[in-house]
Each structure stands twice: as structure tokens, then as C-alpha cells.
Scaffold this active site. Structure first.
Site, mmCIF file in Angstrom:
data_model
loop_
_atom_site.group_PDB
_atom_site.id
_atom_site.type_symbol
_atom_site.label_atom_id
_atom_site.label_comp_id
_atom_site.label_asym_id
_atom_site.label_seq_id
_atom_site.Cartn_x
_atom_site.Cartn_y
_atom_site.Cartn_z
ATOM 1 C CG HIS A 107 90.820 78.731 -80.483
ATOM 2 N ND1 HIS A 107 91.550 77.939 -79.629
ATOM 3 C CD2 HIS A 107 91.720 79.290 -81.327
ATOM 4 C CE1 HIS A 107 92.833 78.016 -79.940
ATOM 5 N NE2 HIS A 107 92.962 78.835 -80.973
ATOM 6 C CB CYS B 48 95.852 80.936 -76.447
ATOM 7 S SG CYS B 48 97.146 82.191 -76.464
ATOM 8 C CG ASN C 30 93.032 74.897 -82.056
ATOM 9 O OD1 ASN C 30 93.524 74.736 -80.947
ATOM 10 N ND2 ASN C 30 93.532 75.741 -82.925
ATOM 11 N NE ARG D 42 101.169 76.438 -82.564
ATOM 12 C CZ ARG D 42 100.359 77.419 -82.203
ATOM 13 N NH1 ARG D 42 100.378 77.897 -80.954
ATOM 14 N NH2 ARG D 42 99.477 77.929 -83.046
ATOM 15 C CG ASP D 43 96.770 76.426 -81.052
ATOM 16 O OD1 ASP D 43 96.983 76.724 -79.872
ATOM 17 O OD2 ASP D 43 95.987 77.069 -81.772
ATOM 18 C CG HIS E 16 93.854 79.167 -85.909
ATOM 19 N ND1 HIS E 16 94.870 78.236 -85.844
ATOM 20 C CD2 HIS E 16 93.494 79.403 -84.617
ATOM 21 C CE1 HIS E 16 95.114 77.926 -84.580
ATOM 22 N NE2 HIS E 16 94.282 78.621 -83.819
#
Length: 294
Positions: A205, A236, A245, A10-11, A203
Site C-alpha cells: 500500500h 483496508c 494499493n 476486490r481490495d 502486496h
């Protein structure tokens, strides 16, 4: 034991110019499962016109294996996203808001209070429908437009989400602004406020090169659940200069080197990262991709 939530599908892929075909997304997820990953953020229920790489959420979920020991999550930003999610077999809803008005207005066209009001109803309905719900709080360590985000603002949103029915909270450093001291202070405040039984995840980055340092700081403060992305993919679409990430294989390598179990096969994870380089047709950011396993 460390619990990894793999967010690469996803990310990791949402910010890429190349749109990865559904079949390869499914292959990636299966490779991650084979390597021992059991918690995977597989899809995002967002407007496909806004984030085209995530347009095939339903197709991805239909193609995934049905396993009691694997949890598939899907990102939800709105009521319309919830309606899509509830028509699928996704296990967990990752309900997301940022904690900065400036960022949230750009990302979701709502203030934080407006988002929390709508998303609290989303959380209520999601739990009533039998889905697990995790609350994800973006810009928890700083906003690229406002700078510092007051901790009391982040705590307030977390409280509203927990009251609405979330069983987990993840604090997201959306653009990589956190530092290790700050991470420990924020984690300590959360555990002091909500108790040590709170299922808290982090979470990060790697925008400024502090991703793994922040993971370690979170671990030392008591957190055991961390998001990461295979080969360091990520970013993002709404955050200026956001990069990937924390890299899954690099994080596993760090923990294994410290003698901390992740219940994963590092060699298999690294092979998956190498495979992702062929899929993306460019070099990726993971350090183990360059150096190998010692």
C-alpha cells in the site's frame, strides 16, 4: 517478465463508500483483461454485512468470461467463506490471515494461531476440491497496533500454509509500513528459508509514499509477482489510515521505463484508470492519471 495480480476489483473497491454495481465491476474486469492483465483478484467471500461492497461475489463470477489464459481469484478469511467459494467457478482461493494478534483479533476475531489452525483446514479442503490456493500474510512488514512483527512469526505462518497445500505465498504490507531495505531483507529470508523456487508475491500500500520503491526493492531481491490496483484504489476497512494499493498503471510505467516486460498495454490500462474516475465520481490517486505517459 513481471506477473501482475490486479486487486482493484476486490481490495480497490472494498473500502469505498460508493458501492459499484455488479455490471460495472464486470466491465472493469473485462477492460483489464483486454489490456493484458491475466491474474485478477475479482471478489471476496466475506460477510456482506461487514463489507457491503463485496456482497455480490457470486454474481460477479457468473458474469465473467471463461478463458483458460485468465485466472480469477477470490479472498477467503474463514470456513464460511470457503463454503461460498466452492460453489462458484473461482480459480484460485486467496486465503488470508494477518501475522499480528492485535490486528487479527480486530479483523477476524481470532488470534494468529487460531486463524492458522482453521485456515490450514480451509487450504486442505480447497486443494482437495481442485482449487488453486495462495496464502496471503497480512501485516508482514509491521502492524499499526503492535509495531514491528517479528520475521520468525511471518515465516512460521508461511510454513504452516505451505504444509497445508498453498502453492504460492504473498506478503502483504497491510497499512504501508514497509521500507525498501526491510523488503529486501524479508524477501531474502523467505527465499533462503523456502528456496528460490517458492512462488513469492508482494502486496504493498502507498500509505507513506513508498509503494513503488518497495516494489522495486522486491524486484531487485528476486520477486516477479506483484499485486496492484487500477488507479491506486484501495484500503483496508480494518486498518487505521490505510490508503490505496500500489497503482497498476504507475507500476507498469516504471517497469516499462526500465525495459522490463509486463505483457500489458499501458495506454489501455491508463484509459481504464480514467474510466474508473468516472465510475467513482472523484479524482483517483494514480500519478499517470495526472501526468500522462511520457
Amino acid at each position: 517478465m513481471i506477473e501482475i495480480c490486479e486487486v482493484g476489483p476486490r481490495d480497490g473497491l472494498q473500502n469505498e463508500c460508493k458501492i459499484v454495481p455488479t455490471a460495472q465491476k464486470v466491465e472493469l474486469i473485462n477492460k483489464l483483461i483486454e489490456a493484458g492483465i491475466r491474474n485478477i483478484e475479482a471478489v471476496s467471500f466475506v460477510n456482506p454485512k461487514v463489507v457491503p461492497p463485496m456482497a455480490d461475489a457470486e454474481e460477479v463470477l457468473k458474469s465473467l468470461p471463461k478463458r483458460d489464459d485468465v485466472r480469477f481469484g477470490g479472498l477467503v478469511l474463514s470456513r464460511s467463506g470457503l463454503e461460498r467459494a466452492l460453489k462458484t467457478n473461482v480459480d484460485f482461493l486467496h486465503v488470508v490471515t494477518t501475522t499480528s494478534d492485535s490486528f487479527n483479533l480486530r479483523n477476524a476475531k481470532r488470534t494468529v494461531d487460531q486463524a492458522v489452525g482453521e485456515l490450514s483446514l480451509v487450504i486442505n479442503e480447497g486443494t482437495a476440491s481442485g482449487k488453486g490456493v495462495a496464502g496471503v500474510l497480512g501485516t508482514a512488514f509491521g502492524c499499526p497496533f503492535e509495531g514491528e512483527v517479528p520475521l520468525e512469526n511471518v515465516l512460521k505462518v508461511a510454513e504452516k500454509f505451505l504444509e497445508a497445500g498453498c502453492t504460492e505465498i504473498t506478503l502483504a504490507d497491510t497499512t504501508g509500513m514497509a521500507n525498501p531495505n526491510q523488503v529486501q531483507e524479508v524477501v531474502n529470508s523467505f527465499l533462503d528459508t523456502f528456496g528460490k523456487d517458492l512462488s513469492l508475491g508482494l502486496h504493498f500500500h502507498n500509505t507513506r509514499g513508498l509503494g513503488l520503491a518497495n516494489v522495486l526493492a522486491g524486484y531487485q531481491a528476486g520477486v516477479r509477482r506483484f499485486d496492484s490496483s487500477i488507479a491506486g484504489l484501495g484500503g483496508c476497512p480494518f486498518a487505521p489510515k490505510a490508503v490505496g494499493n500500489v497503482c497498476t498503471e504507475d507500476m507498469i510505467n516504471m517497469f516499462h521505463g526500465m525495459g522490463i516486460d509486463t505483457d500489458t498495454d499501458l495506454a489501455s490500462i491508463l484509459e481504464t484508470a480514467k474510466w474508473m474516475e468516472t465510475v467513482m465520481e472523484r479524482p483517483l490517486d494514480g500519478m499517470l492519471l495526472k501526468a500522462g505517459i511520457a
